[in-house]
Design a protein around this motif. Structure first.
Motif, short mmCIF file in Angstrom:
data_model
loop_
_atom_site.label_atom_id
_atom_site.label_comp_id
_atom_site.label_asym_id
_atom_site.label_seq_id
_atom_site.Cartn_x
_atom_site.Cartn_y
_atom_site.Cartn_z
N VAL A 179 13.01 -0.37 9.11
CA VAL A 179 12.01 -1.36 9.54
C VAL A 179 10.84 -0.64 10.21
N ILE A 180 11.15 0.34 11.06
CA ILE A 180 10.10 1.12 11.74
C ILE A 180 9.25 1.86 10.70
N GLY A 181 9.93 2.47 9.71
CA GLY A 181 9.21 3.15 8.64
C GLY A 181 8.33 2.20 7.85
N GLY A 182 8.83 0.99 7.61
CA GLY A 182 8.08 -0.03 6.87
C GLY A 182 6.82 -0.45 7.62
N ILE A 183 6.97 -0.70 8.93
CA ILE A 183 5.82 -1.12 9.75
C ILE A 183 4.78 0.01 9.82
N LEU A 184 5.28 1.24 10.08
CA LEU A 184 4.38 2.39 10.17
C LEU A 184 3.66 2.62 8.83
N GLY A 185 4.44 2.55 7.74
CA GLY A 185 3.86 2.75 6.42
C GLY A 185 2.83 1.70 6.06
N TYR A 186 3.12 0.45 6.43
CA TYR A 186 2.22 -0.65 6.10
C TYR A 186 0.85 -0.46 6.75
N PHE A 187 0.86 -0.20 8.06
CA PHE A 187 -0.42 -0.08 8.78
C PHE A 187 -1.14 1.23 8.50
N THR A 188 -0.37 2.30 8.24
CA THR A 188 -0.98 3.59 7.93
C THR A 188 -1.59 3.59 6.53
N LEU A 189 -0.81 3.11 5.56
CA LEU A 189 -1.26 3.15 4.17
C LEU A 189 -2.33 2.10 3.89
N GLU A 190 -2.34 1.03 4.69
CA GLU A 190 -3.38 0.00 4.51
C GLU A 190 -4.76 0.60 4.80
N LYS A 191 -4.79 1.53 5.77
CA LYS A 191 -6.05 2.18 6.12
C LYS A 191 -6.35 3.38 5.20
N ALA A 192 -5.29 3.94 4.63
CA ALA A 192 -5.47 5.09 3.73
C ALA A 192 -4.91 4.72 2.36
N SER A 193 -5.53 3.71 1.73
CA SER A 193 -5.02 3.17 0.47
C SER A 193 -5.00 4.21 -0.65
N GLY A 194 -5.82 5.26 -0.52
CA GLY A 194 -5.84 6.31 -1.53
C GLY A 194 -4.53 7.08 -1.62
N MET A 195 -3.69 6.98 -0.57
CA MET A 195 -2.40 7.68 -0.55
C MET A 195 -1.32 6.91 -1.30
N ILE A 196 -1.53 5.61 -1.52
CA ILE A 196 -0.49 4.77 -2.11
C ILE A 196 0.01 5.30 -3.47
N PRO A 197 -0.88 5.66 -4.42
CA PRO A 197 -0.37 6.18 -5.71
C PRO A 197 0.55 7.38 -5.55
N TYR A 198 0.24 8.26 -4.59
CA TYR A 198 1.05 9.46 -4.39
C TYR A 198 2.41 9.12 -3.78
N VAL A 199 2.42 8.14 -2.88
CA VAL A 199 3.70 7.69 -2.29
C VAL A 199 4.57 7.04 -3.37
N LEU A 200 3.94 6.25 -4.27
CA LEU A 200 4.67 5.62 -5.36
C LEU A 200 5.29 6.66 -6.29
N VAL A 201 4.52 7.71 -6.59
CA VAL A 201 5.03 8.78 -7.46
C VAL A 201 6.18 9.51 -6.78
#
Length: 249
Positions: A179-201
């Motif tokens: 849950v902590i990872g989910g919250i951290l990931g949501y707010f971090t990746l929302e601001k750095a949307s360019g990282m999302i494709p790399y996290v998905l890969v």
């Protein structure tokens, strides 16, 4: 992140319920279902979603390669999987050796699970930010894989001297790191949307590695036609399940 919390609680609770009962056959079947869900989530949805983005294709492939090698090294370090020592295995140890080793294995598993769950939370958040349907099937893939894994871990904790309730509560506490990872990931990746494709890969590399190097070899040990037919049908069911959830995508 409600989905992350639900994924964690479901997998831990199911592990506890199944380990109380004699539903080992269902656990074996879950492995086949997991293969279908994990491979189809990765190859039919997460990777296409990543490669349809503006990210550089060569960099994404490099990330996929790096992810596969990273999971290989994590496995080598006994973080993702844990070798289980049993009495009567032909090795000679002093009296009490197994109890001591089991105790250490119990705490190792809790630390490893905590790290694993934290990462899973970030991956689910990235998938939801990319596409809600992709987030749903990613959570589904994680739950399908976590149930048989958590059962194995739960049994090791019991063997390490934990009571059933204590093992359940410690596992549940580890799931909260998701849950902590989910919250951290949501707010971090929302601001750095360019990282999302790399996290998905990276998430896809983990799913593919686990399915091909861990789950499929388990299934290959049961080589009879009677065992193979249900395995193939359950893999197909896992694929169809993912396709059904994402049919509008």
């Amino acid at each position: 992140m409600f989905t992350t919390a639900i994924a964690g609680v479901l997998s831990i609770s199911a592990a506890a319920v199944f380990s109380y009962s004699f539903l080992t056959r269902i656990v074996e079947r879950m492995v086949s279902l997991s293969v279908g869900i994990m491979l189809s989530t990765s190859l039919l949805h997460a990777l296409p979603e990543a490669f349809e983005s503006q990210a550089d294709t060569r960099t994404l492939f490099a990330c996929l390669l790096g992810g596969l090698l990273a999971f290989f090294l994590l496995e080598k370090m006994a973080i993702l999987r844990h070798s289980h020592h049993h009495e009567g295995d032909g090795h000679h140890h002093e009296h009490g050796h197994d109890a001591h080793e089991a105790g250490k294995a119990g705490w190792m598993i809790l630390v490893g699970d905590g790290m694993h769950n934290f990462t899973d939370g970030i991956l689910i958040a990235a998938a939801f930010l990319a596409n809600p349907e992709l987030g749903l099937v990613t959570a589904l893939a994680i739950i399908a894989h976590e149930i048989p894994q958590e059962i194995g871990d739960f049994i090791v904790l019991l063997n390490a001297g934990f009571s059933r309730m204590r093992a359940y509560l410690y596992n549940l506490a580890c799931s909260l790191l998701g849950v902590i990872g989910g919250i951290l990931g949501y707010f971090t990746l929302e601001k750095a949307s360019g990282m999302i494709p790399y996290v998905l890969v990276f998430a896809s590399s983990g799913f593919i590695y686990i399915a091909v190097s861990d789950l499929m070899p388990q299934m290959q040990r049961r080589a009879t036609l009677r065992e193979t037919v249900p395995q193939v049908l359950l893999i197909a069911l896992g694929i169809m399940l993912v396709l059904f959830v994402t049919r509008h995508h």
